[in-house]
Design a protein around this motif. Structure first.
Motif, PDB file in Angstrom:
ATOM      1  N   CYS A  62     -12.636  37.118   2.005  1.00  0.00           N
ATOM      2  CA  CYS A  62     -11.074  36.711   2.404  1.00  0.00           C
ATOM      3  C   CYS A  62     -11.055  37.671   3.195  1.00  0.00           C
ATOM      4  O   CYS A  62     -10.282  38.060   4.368  1.00  0.00           O
ATOM      5  CB  CYS A  62     -10.204  37.224   0.823  1.00  0.00           C
ATOM      6  SG  CYS A  62     -10.152  36.017   0.032  1.00  0.00           S
ATOM      7  N   ARG A  63     -11.037  39.727   3.243  1.00  0.00           N
ATOM      8  CA  ARG A  63     -11.347  40.071   4.180  1.00  0.00           C
ATOM      9  C   ARG A  63     -11.558  39.347   5.660  1.00  0.00           C
ATOM     10  O   ARG A  63     -10.929  39.633   6.663  1.00  0.00           O
ATOM     11  CB  ARG A  63     -11.611  41.792   3.652  1.00  0.00           C
ATOM     12  CG  ARG A  63     -11.183  41.797   2.980  1.00  0.00           C
ATOM     13  CD  ARG A  63     -11.258  43.158   1.774  1.00  0.00           C
ATOM     14  NE  ARG A  63     -11.244  43.579   0.670  1.00  0.00           N
ATOM     15  CZ  ARG A  63     -11.186  44.860  -0.263  1.00  0.00           C
ATOM     16  NH1 ARG A  63     -12.340  45.189   0.219  1.00  0.00           N
ATOM     17  NH2 ARG A  63     -10.556  45.158  -1.027  1.00  0.00           N
ATOM     18  N   GLY A  64     -12.751  38.872   5.996  1.00  0.00           N
ATOM     19  CA  GLY A  64     -13.348  38.807   6.937  1.00  0.00           C
ATOM     20  C   GLY A  64     -12.805  37.848   7.169  1.00  0.00           C
ATOM     21  O   GLY A  64     -12.280  37.622   8.704  1.00  0.00           O
ATOM     22  N   HIS A  65     -11.872  36.635   6.372  1.00  0.00           N
ATOM     23  CA  HIS A  65     -10.852  35.486   7.182  1.00  0.00           C
ATOM     24  C   HIS A  65      -9.231  35.996   7.529  1.00  0.00           C
ATOM     25  O   HIS A  65      -9.564  35.646   8.708  1.00  0.00           O
ATOM     26  CB  HIS A  65     -11.079  34.682   6.120  1.00  0.00           C
ATOM     27  CG  HIS A  65      -9.518  33.782   6.276  1.00  0.00           C
ATOM     28  ND1 HIS A  65     -10.339  32.676   6.918  1.00  0.00           N
ATOM     29  CD2 HIS A  65      -8.812  33.691   5.384  1.00  0.00           C
ATOM     30  CE1 HIS A  65      -9.205  31.830   7.258  1.00  0.00           C
ATOM     31  NE2 HIS A  65      -8.514  32.649   6.663  1.00  0.00           N
ATOM     32  N   LEU A  66      -8.722  37.418   7.134  1.00  0.00           N
ATOM     33  CA  LEU A  66      -7.676  37.632   7.754  1.00  0.00           C
ATOM     34  C   LEU A  66      -7.938  38.243   8.934  1.00  0.00           C
ATOM     35  O   LEU A  66      -7.224  38.505  10.198  1.00  0.00           O
ATOM     36  CB  LEU A  66      -7.071  38.577   6.907  1.00  0.00           C
ATOM     37  CG  LEU A  66      -6.969  37.796   5.263  1.00  0.00           C
ATOM     38  CD1 LEU A  66      -6.184  39.391   4.744  1.00  0.00           C
ATOM     39  CD2 LEU A  66      -5.956  37.124   5.344  1.00  0.00           C
ATOM     40  N   ALA A  67      -9.146  39.123   9.282  1.00  0.00           N
ATOM     41  CA  ALA A  67      -9.772  40.465  10.354  1.00  0.00           C
ATOM     42  C   ALA A  67      -9.920  38.845  11.423  1.00  0.00           C
ATOM     43  O   ALA A  67      -9.151  38.840  12.656  1.00  0.00           O
ATOM     44  CB  ALA A  67     -10.419  41.045  10.371  1.00  0.00           C
TER      45      ALA A  67
END
Length: 1850
Positions: A799-804
């Motif tokens: 999820c964090r990678g997706h937001l970045a």
């Protein structure tokens, strides 16, 4: 264990039920002591309160655990009581369809009312030799146990079969006897079973009748003794009968019948041989119609009567005796119809003298009518003083008549039984016997009479014997196990027996009352009340004074006393018997004379009862002088019953209790009420009660430890003594020491203790299961948590990678948007500018173009106007010019015609003048002819020109007329305006021209269009045709491929079918070889028995199918013409394999048949030739006296043989030429692939015929010339020498009739010439006699040549005719093929292809047959020529040897001094020489006394090579007697060795290897090219030269088959005891299987710790041993593969058969063990490189059975999977395994009945055989493929250990 613990919640119990007898229920609440009721839940979920009697405190019976339900032995149940027994029998009968169940020593058999496939020969062999507990319950198991105990203990045995009518007693007894006949000896040798079965229709006809319970009820008991000799083979049988129900002869109850024989005889009364019986239908006779309906549904009395007559004939009863028997039976029917009339006084009666039935009765029995009429109504009273004749009342007469009828039938019954015993009797000494007692069971009806009383009395005696035997066995078991013996209280029925048979008992009082003159049934009943009212087994009914009740062991029975006295007396008056004794028929008189000669035999047992009864009975001291027999029926029955009990007590009894499941005879329908009633009556429940009173449950220490080791603590397992572990465990688990006892090898438990242990075991398993579940669930939750945590971290990271990534994407999008806007705005401005610029350019372009086009159009219009003017002006000028030119031409023509006419007229005038003619004729004389021809030509041309001229003239005339008309019209219209006219004319012409042009253009356009359309259509059609052709070719290709595939598939199927047929034929042949060897063995055994005097006692049970390999007889010679071809075919089969041989087998058989036909035809022709020669010789002898003066005929007779030889040689030559021509034609036809005859071959044939005819003509001319010279010379000779006597030329030819060769004939011819030259004077011709010799020789040669020429001409004519016929045939064939081709063209392409393929197949088949025939003829000729060549070579060698010997002798005589001759050393030629007297020593050292170990390390099969080298030397010296003697001695020696070592695997393998090698050597060196393909040049030198040993090859092949069969038998004998234990019982995977409780019948293999049990490793070690021995002895690898295929089949069959017959091994764990064992065997096969032997395929049924045990068995999908998987198992086998499937613990579920029905429904379409078991004795046919050796004979070294020094190398 307290009662409250047993009766806790969820405990299942049995409660009484009026409908189902016992019903299952479950406690819903714990029971506490003092409760007055139990709270129960029934199986239908209803709640019920069950009251408890507080005083007796009788609680309901406990139900056994489900794991124990369905056990083979009822004594294995933990709770032994009536409901448990009933439920177990019901479950086995209805759910598993098992009709047999053990109950201790009793076999309970329930009648299924359906044929079951469990009685075949395979089942008998499966039970043979097995212990009783090893297999599932069966009547064969009881029979095997009796047979085994008889052989082991040498004690007589008895099998007691009892039960109600219709329970299946007779069938059970029949199957037991069939088992004895099978295992006790070959049925073909003894035929005892067949004879006993043949007696069955007779005994059923005279002893069986229809009752209310059974349509074929046996109304008598019988005891059959089957006798055995010391080797325990059946030698004879004997039958005793008991209590024939004679009252049925004169009385039948409602819906019952008399004995079957009466109705059978009435049904056959219409037959001609039975007319004298005066019988009608059965309804007309009183004795046959009292029961009502006289017919039985589904029974044909006439057909049964025919079977009865056939059985009489089979048992040796003569036809006259049969007629007498039927007369006696018919007389009984007539006696019952005799009308008796009472007189008025009531004390007397009479019979009408005209009574038809009495007359028939007297006539049929051969007695006097008046005496019988008198003594039927009177009786004689004898006193001390005088004798009185007294009349009788009507009732007394009827009773006397009935008694007489019963007595006659009883005597006849006894006579028939006696003759049956005679047929079964043997003269051999009986060593032991097994008795089969088929006797009535306990009976109780609404009205019970004297017969039921006797039957129940007999059952009381049998029950007493049964109880004592069971009690004794229990006592022996306890004593053997050294358990303290406490008296078990069991029911003793001795008081009841004393009530019946003791002094002043019921029978004594009955006999006493019978002696009273006026005794009555009422008085007898009153005496019983007075005497026995105090007895506990006797009761008086409340409502009757003529009945009494006896309390039997099974039930209370009320007997009605009416008729007891009369039936017990069985009064037959002596006067009536005396009349019958005086009968004129011997059989009738003999029936009643026996009673006076011997003791009164029991009328109930019959005369046929065993002679032992008569011997034991004492002869009465005083002759019976009164009118009645002294001994009553009750006394006789008691005596025979005592004798029976003595016999049974002297034997070891075995009990079979037959149960009738229902009264409606429905298949597999169970009525609990009827079953319980019979179980109580037959003593099964008493057995259960006796067992339950002691310690019914028994476990060996080993089985107990394996079953309950889960209850043992860990510290106790450290002890190695299992017995001590068991003791400590039981002491801890069961506190009451009285509940169990420790025996020597077993642990004994009270009833219910095993169930308690099972409960503890289940609780322990349940606790362990809970613990395992808890741990597993915790572990699963931990794993789930870890998985969720890992998943959460992963999701967060993603999820964090997706937001970045999304933020970076957003920034990139903003930047991209700015760039896009910039580029977009720029592009939009540029596009606007470009649009404006483009629009301006377009407007300019269009404007400029408009101006240019306008200018161009103006110029174009001006140019076109100019062109139009130019063309109009030109057309006008040309039109004017043409009109002027036409007019000028017309004028010129007219003028020229006028000039021509004038000139023609002048020429005609000139031609008539003479000067002109003279001028023309100058120099033209020679040209007249030419000119005439030219004139003709010119005339023809003139005619043509004149025709043309006339046509032109007519045309010209018409044109002139037309011009004239136009001119006139022109002149008339001259006055008009010329210009206007011309314009009009021009316009009209122009319009016409335009119209013509338009029409032409239209036509041209139409033509062009149509032409284009046609071309297009043609192109389309061509394209479509091409597509159709391509499609056709593709379809043809596909059809051809498909037809080829179908043809290939059909060929494969045919090959497989032919291969299968070949295998079956080979199997049948090898079975015949096996049967032959078995008969040889039997002959040897019988011969040995003749020399044996004494036999030592002991158990020597020999199999009935022993085989031997010894034969001292030689094989007969075989016809070369028939068997030789067969042998060659067999050789080809061995060479090219089975498939090709199978393909050509049909062709081979056809060709072989053709060869035989040709051989027969050749023989016929030879016979005809011999007859013709004989006729010619007779004619010559008859004409000889007449022709003494004719020297020519004498010389002709002298050369008869020469002529014949010359003719035969010439005939052979011509046939060879013809064959060459045919071959050339056939070759040419084959090359051209056509049926037409080749022109070259035909021309070759014509040339040959032409040359032959020319040669004939030349020879004829020479003969004529020679004949004229000889005739002239002969005339001169006769003129000069007329007085010289003639000489008989035949005197110099004494052997002229004999057949001579051509060279001999030529020599004889020269001899005749010389003889004639010596005996006659030819000097008058010339000095040296040349002319005479020439005359004599030429005369004979001329005659010979003339005959030869005539014969050749005839043969040539015949050959020409044949060839013409062949040509005609070929033409017809061509026409037929053309017609076929035309018909084929009309078919579709697919049909054309199929038809073409069929035609090609038929053609190739015919050609193949022809070629095969040709090849076979050539091969036969080649073989014959080889044989002749060998003979000639032998003759040449003998001649050369003789010449050499003669020259050496001559030289030796010529030598004057001694010369030393040195022998030249030669190489060893691979031959061994021996003297004739050393042959026995050779066989002894090389065969009979040779040990395989002696040749260890030498060449394999060395004896075979040595024997062949000896045979080769005998062949080399051409000594056929030595070859025959050596081979015969070798074969017999091998047979003797194998007979001596019939259980030695190594010796048998050794000789199988040597026999096969000798067979291969005889093939390899036979000289046949088929066997010499792999030979080296050196090996080809070692071939046989003189002898063809094909016949001995067949003998050795048969011997090899016998040795192979013995090898398989030895290996199977070694492996068979291991198989069951290793494959099914041994735990290959430790701890997988469990042990269930067993009952009285323990398994024999359940030994202490399994010490003597076999494991799979033992089987594999044994097979390793077999494989090593066979490889060491050099056995062919192909034979080794076949051996192991056979052994693995036997392993599969034995294992699967045991699996199908044993319930205890049909479980999931056994399936797992079995699959593991199979995998081990497969691995062993692969390790030994034997996986190609087909052994794995033979194990396929066993593999599928193991998988079936492991599969899930619940849903329809499971059923479908089972059906698709188990393809090698039959439907019966699958259903049987499912029925036998048994869970080992309560966690498994049983296979439901619905699931089994689903399986059966899905398998209905299968066409499976009805056989349940595999035939483990089946033997695959063996094949010995040809395996040539690479060794040469000269390289073989003979070791010194063989002691063959007398053999010398050649």
């Amino acid at each position: 264990m307290s009662v409250s613990e047993l009766y806790s919640q969820y405990t299942r119990v049995w409660i009484p039920d009026p409908d189902e007898v016992w019903r299952s229920a479950e406690l819903t609440k714990d029971y506490k002591e003092g409760d007055r009721s139990l709270q129960l839940r029934l199986e239908d979920e209803t709640i019920r309160e069950y009251p408890i009697d507080v005083q007796s405190n009788q609680l309901p019976f406990l139900r056994n655990p489900d794991i124990l339900v369905g056990e083979n032995d009822l004594t294995a149940l933990s709770y032994l009581h009536e409901p448990a027994v009933l439920h177990n029998l019901k479950v086995r009968f209805l759910e598993s369809n098992h009709i047999y169940t053990y109950c201790g020593i009793v076999l309970v058999a329930i009648n299924p009312y359906e044929q079951l496939p469990i009685y075949g020969q395979d089942v008998i062999y499966a039970y043979s030799g097995q212990n009783m507990g090893d297999m599932d319950p069966h009547i064969f198991a009881v029979a095997e146990e009796a047979y085994k105990q008889m052989a082991r203990d040498e004690k007589n045995q008895s099998i007691i079969v009892s039960g109600e009518s219709g329970a299946g007693k007779t069938v059970s007894a029949k199957y037991a006897m069939r088992y004895f006949a099978t295992v006790g000896g070959s049925a073909s040798d003894t035929n005892i079973e067949e004879k006993v079965l043949a007696s069955s229709p007779i005994m059923e006809a005279i002893g069986n009748a229809k009752t209310t319970r059974n349509d074929n009820s046996s109304r008598f008991g019988k005891y059959i003794q089957i006798g055995f000799d010391k080797r325990y083979h059946i030698i004879g049988a004997n039958m005793r009968t008991y209590l024939l129900e004679k009252s049925r002869v004169v009385f039948q109850a409602d819906d019952e019948r008399n004995y079957h024989i009466f109705y059978q005889l009435c049904a056959a009364a219409s037959l001609p041989e039975f007319k004298e019986l005066a019988l009608t239908c059965a309804e007309d006779f009183f004795y046959a119609s009292q029961g009502g309906d006289t017919a039985i549904e589904g029974v044909d009395d006439a057909d049964d009567f025919e079977k009865t007559r056939q059985a009489f004939t089979l048992l040796g009863v003569r036809d006259s005796h049969q007629i007498s028997i039927f007369k006696i039976i018919a007389s009984i029917l007539h006696l019952g119809n005799v009308e008796i009339q009472a007189e008025r006084d009531g004390d007397s009666c009479s019979i009408s003298p005209q009574d038809e039935h009495l007359s028939n009765f007297c006539r049929l029995l051969g007695v006097e009518h008046s005496q019988m009429e008198h003594w039927l109504c009177h009786r004689k009273l004898v006193t001390t003083a005088e004798t009185y004749v007294k009349t009788m009342s009507l009732q007394q007469v009827v009773n006397a008549r009935n008694a007489l009828a019963k007595h006659i039938y009883a005597q006849l019954f006894g006579w028939i039984v006696e003759h049956v015993n005679k047929a079964l009797h043997t003269s051999l000494k009986q060593h032991s016997f097994i008795g089969v007692l088929d006797i009535y069971g306990f009976e109780t009806f609404e009205i019970n009479s004297f017969e039921q009383f006797c039957i129940n009395y007999a059952n009381e005696k049998l029950q007493q014997q049964f109880n004592s035997h069971v009690f004794k066995l229990e006592q022996e078991e306890y004593m053997k196990e050294q358990i303290p013996w406490t008296l078990i209280d069991f029911y003793d029925n001795q008081p009841c027996i004393d009530l019946i048979e003791a002094k002043l008992g019921i029978l004594d009082l009955l006999d006493e009352e019978c002696k009273v003159p006026k005794g009555t049934d009422q008085n007898w009943a009153q005496k019983l009340y007075d005497r026995h009212s105090s007895s506990q087994h006797f009761q008086k009914p409340r409502m009757s004074n003529t009945a009494f009740i006896v309390v039997h062991f099974a039930d209370k029975v009320e007997y009605l006393s009416d008729g007891f006295l009369e039936k017990n007396r069985d009064t037959v008056y002596e006067e009536q018997i005396n009349i019958l004794k005086a009968s004129k028929f011997p059989l009738v008189a003999d029936l009643f004379h026996d009673e006076k000669d011997s003791a009164p035999a029991p009328t109930t047992t019959g005369k046929g009862s065993s002679s032992k009864i008569n011997i034991r009975s004492a002869r009465p001291q005083m002759k019976a002088s009164n009118k009645e027999h002294k001994k009553t029926v009750g006394h006789q029955f008691r005596t025979s019953l005592h004798l029976l009990m003595e016999t049974l007590n002297a034997t070891t009894p075995h009990y079979v209790r037959c149960i009738k499941p229902n009264d409606e005879k429905l298949p597999f329908h169970f009525d609990p009420k009827r079953a319980v009633q019979q179980l109580r009556a037959c003593g099964v429940l008493e057995t259960i009660r006796i067992s339950a009173a002691g310690y019914p449950s028994r476990w060996t220490y080993h089985d107990f430890f394996n079953r309950y080791r889960v209850l043992v603590k860990k510290r106790e397992l450290a002890n190695t003594d299992k017995k001590a572990i068991c003791k400590s465990v039981l002491e801890n688990l069961i506190k009451d020491p009285d509940k169990f006892q420790f025996g020597r090898t077993k642990i004994f438990f009270r009833a219910g203790q095993v169930a308690y242990l099972e409960k503890l075991r289940a609780d322990r398993f349940r606790a362990a299961t809970i613990m395992i579940q808890k741990t597993v669930r915790g572990w699963l939750q931990k794993v789930k948590y870890r998985r969720l945590k890992g998943a959460t971290l992963t999701l967060q990271r993603y999820c964090r990678g997706h937001l970045a990534r999304r933020l970076a994407e957003h920034l990139r999008r903003i930047r991209a948007a700015v760039v896009l806007q910039k580029q977009y705005r720029m592009r939009r401005a540029r596009l606007a500018y470009c649009r404006v610029r483009t629009a301006a350019i377009v407007i300019q372009a269009f404007t400029r173009g408009m101006f240019v086009r306008r200018h161009y159009c103006q110029v174009l219009w001006e140019h076109k106007a100019t062109i139009i003017q130019k063309h109009v002006r030109g057309w006008t000028a040309r039109r004017h010019f043409l009109r002027l030119r036409g007019a000028a031409i017309v004028i010129q023509c007219a003028f020229r015609r006028l000039k021509a006419k004038q000139e023609l007229k002048a020429l005609k005038i000139e031609a008539r003048s003479a000067e002109h003619l003279k001028r023309l004729n100058v120099g033209m004389e020679n040209k007249v002819v030419q000119l005439q021809r030219k004139i003709d030509d010119q005339n023809k041309e003139f005619k043509t020109l004149s025709e043309q001229l006339s046509a032109v003239t007519s045309t010209h005339t018409m044109e002139v007329e037309k011009l004239k008309k136009e001119l006139a019209h022109y002149q008339q219209s001259q006055s008009g305006d010329s210009s206007l006219r011309l314009q009009e004319e021009v316009e009209s012409l122009r319009t016409e021209l335009q119209r013509a042009h338009s029409e032409r253009k239209i036509l041209e356009d139409a033509h062009t269009r149509e032409k284009d359309e046609l071309r297009k259509r043609v192109a389309d059609l061509e394209q479509e045709n091409a597509l159709l052709k391509d499609e056709k070719e593709q379809l043809n290709h596909q059809i051809l491929c498909q037809s080829k595939d179908e043809f290939a598939q059909n060929s494969v199927k045919e090959n497989l079918l032919m291969k299968k047929e070949l295998e079956e034929e080979r199997s049948r042949y090898q079975n015949l070889v096996k049967e032959y060897s078995r008969l040889e063995q039997r002959y040897d055994n019988l011969r040995d028995e003749m020399t044996i005097i004494k036999q030592t006692p002991g158990h020597r049970r020999n199999p009935s199918n022993q085989s031997s390999l010894e034969s001292d007889s030689n094989y007969p010679s075989i016809s070369t013409s028939e068997v030789g071809d067969t042998e060659d075919a067999l050789q080809q089969v061995e060479e090219i394999g089975l498939e090709k041989a199978a393909m050509d087998l049909t062709v081979f058989l056809k060709l072989q048949k053709r060869v035989r036909e040709l051989e027969q035809e050749r023989k016929k022709l030879q016979v005809q030739l011999e007859k013709r020669e004989q006729q010619d010789s007779r004619k010559v002898q008859m004409e000889q006296p007449k022709n003494d003066m004719d020297l020519d005929q004498d010389a002709d007779l002298a050369y008869n043989s020469l002529k014949r030889q010359e003719l035969e040689s010439e005939n052979k030559k011509l046939k060879n030429d013809l064959n060459e021509l045919r071959k050339a034609v056939a070759d040419q036809a084959t090359q051209n692939n056509s049926t037409h005859s080749s022109p070259d071959s035909y021309s070759l044939l014509l040339n040959q015929l032409k040359l032959a005819n020319e040669e004939l003509e030349v020879r004829k001319e020479e003969v004529l010339i020679l004949r004229t010279q000889i005739v002239s010379a002969d005339q001169r000779r006769l003129a000069g020498k007329s007085t010289e006597p003639n000489i008989d030329a035949r005197t110099s030819w004494p052997n002229s009739e004999k057949h001579v060769d051509q060279e001999d004939a030529i020599e004889a011819y020269h001899g005749v010439c010389q003889t004639n030259s010596k005996t006659e004077d030819w000097g008058y011709l010339n000095e040296d006699g040349e002319l005479g010799l020439a005359y004599q020789g030429l005369k004979q040669v001329a005659r010979l040549l003339e005959a030869q020429l005539q014969a050749q001409s005839r043969e040539h004519e015949e050959e020409v005719e044949q060839l013409k016929a062949q040509v005609e045939t070929l033409k017809e064939e061509l026409d037929r093929q053309q017609q076929t081709f035309c018909q084929t063209l009309l078919l579709s392409p697919e049909a054309q292809v199929e038809f073409g393929v069929q035609q090609e197949i038929s053609r190739l088949t015919n050609e193949n047959l022809d070629l095969k025939e040709l090849v076979e003829k050539l091969e036969k000729n080649e073989r014959k020529l080889k044989k002749q060549l060998k003979i000639y070579m032998k003759k040449v060698q003998d001649l050369e040897a003789a010449q050499t010997l003669a020259q050496s002798e001559k030289k030796r005589h010529e030598l004057n001094r001694q010369v030393t001759v040195q022998r030249k050393e030669k190489d060893f030629q691979g031959m061994l020489e021996y003297h004739k007297e050393d042959e026995a020593l050779l066989i002894r050292n090389l065969v009979t006394e040779l040990k395989p170990q002696t040749l260890a390390g030498s060449v394999p099969s060395l004896p075979a090579y040595i024997l062949y080298m000896c045979i080769r030397h005998a062949d080399y010296v051409n000594d056929d007697l030595r070859v025959h003697s050596l081979l015969t001695s070798t074969i017999n020696g091998i047979k003797k060795v194998l007979k001596k070592h019939n259980d030695d695997f190594e010796m048998t393998t050794f000789w199988l290897s040597n026999t096969c090698r000798l067979l291969h050597c005889l093939k390899q060196y036979s000289g046949d090219e088929g066997f010499m393909t792999q030979n080296t040049a050196k090996q080809n030198e070692h071939c046989l030269k003189n002898f063809d040993l094909t016949e001995y090859r067949q003998v050795l092949s048969d011997l090899s088959i016998q040795i192979y069969q013995q090898l398989i038998k030895i290996a199977e004998g070694v492996l068979q005891p291991m198989i069951v234990s290793a494959m099914l019982e041994n735990e290959s995977i430790q701890g997988l299987s469990g042990v269930k409780p067993t009952g009285y019948r323990k398994r024999s293999s359940s030994m202490v710790d399994g010490e003597n049990a076999y494991c799979l490793e033992a089987v594999i070690r044994q097979m390793n041993s077999f494989h090593t021995v066979m490889c060491d002895q050099g056995l062919d690898p192909e034979i080794i593969l076949q051996v192991f295929k056979q052994l693995f089949y036997m392993i599969t069959a034995v294992t699967l058969n045991n699996l199908l017959l044993r319930k205890d091994v049909c479980s999931w764990s056994t399936g797992m063990q079995l699959r593991y064992n199979i995998s081990q065997l497969e691995e062993w096969l692969r390790g030994r490189n034997l996986h190609q032997s087909g052994a794995v395929q033979t194990m396929e049924p066993l593999i599928q059975a193991a998988q079936l045990l492991q599969l899930k068995k619940k849903t329809p999908e499971d059923a479908e999977a089972i059906c698709s998987l188990c393809t090698s198992l039959s439907t019966q086998q699958i259903v049987k395994i499912l029925n036998l499937y048994t869970p080992l613990n309560e966690f498994e579920e049983r296979v439901t009945v619905g699931f089994i029905r689903t399986i059966q429904a899905q398998l209905q379409e299968r066409n499976d055989p009805q056989q349940l078991l595999l035939d483990y004795k089946h033997m695959f046919p063996v094949l010995f493929p040809f395996n040539p050796s690479s060794l040469t004979m000269d390289s073989i070294h003979i070791p010194a250990c063989l002691n063959l020094e007398f053999l010398s190398e050649v």
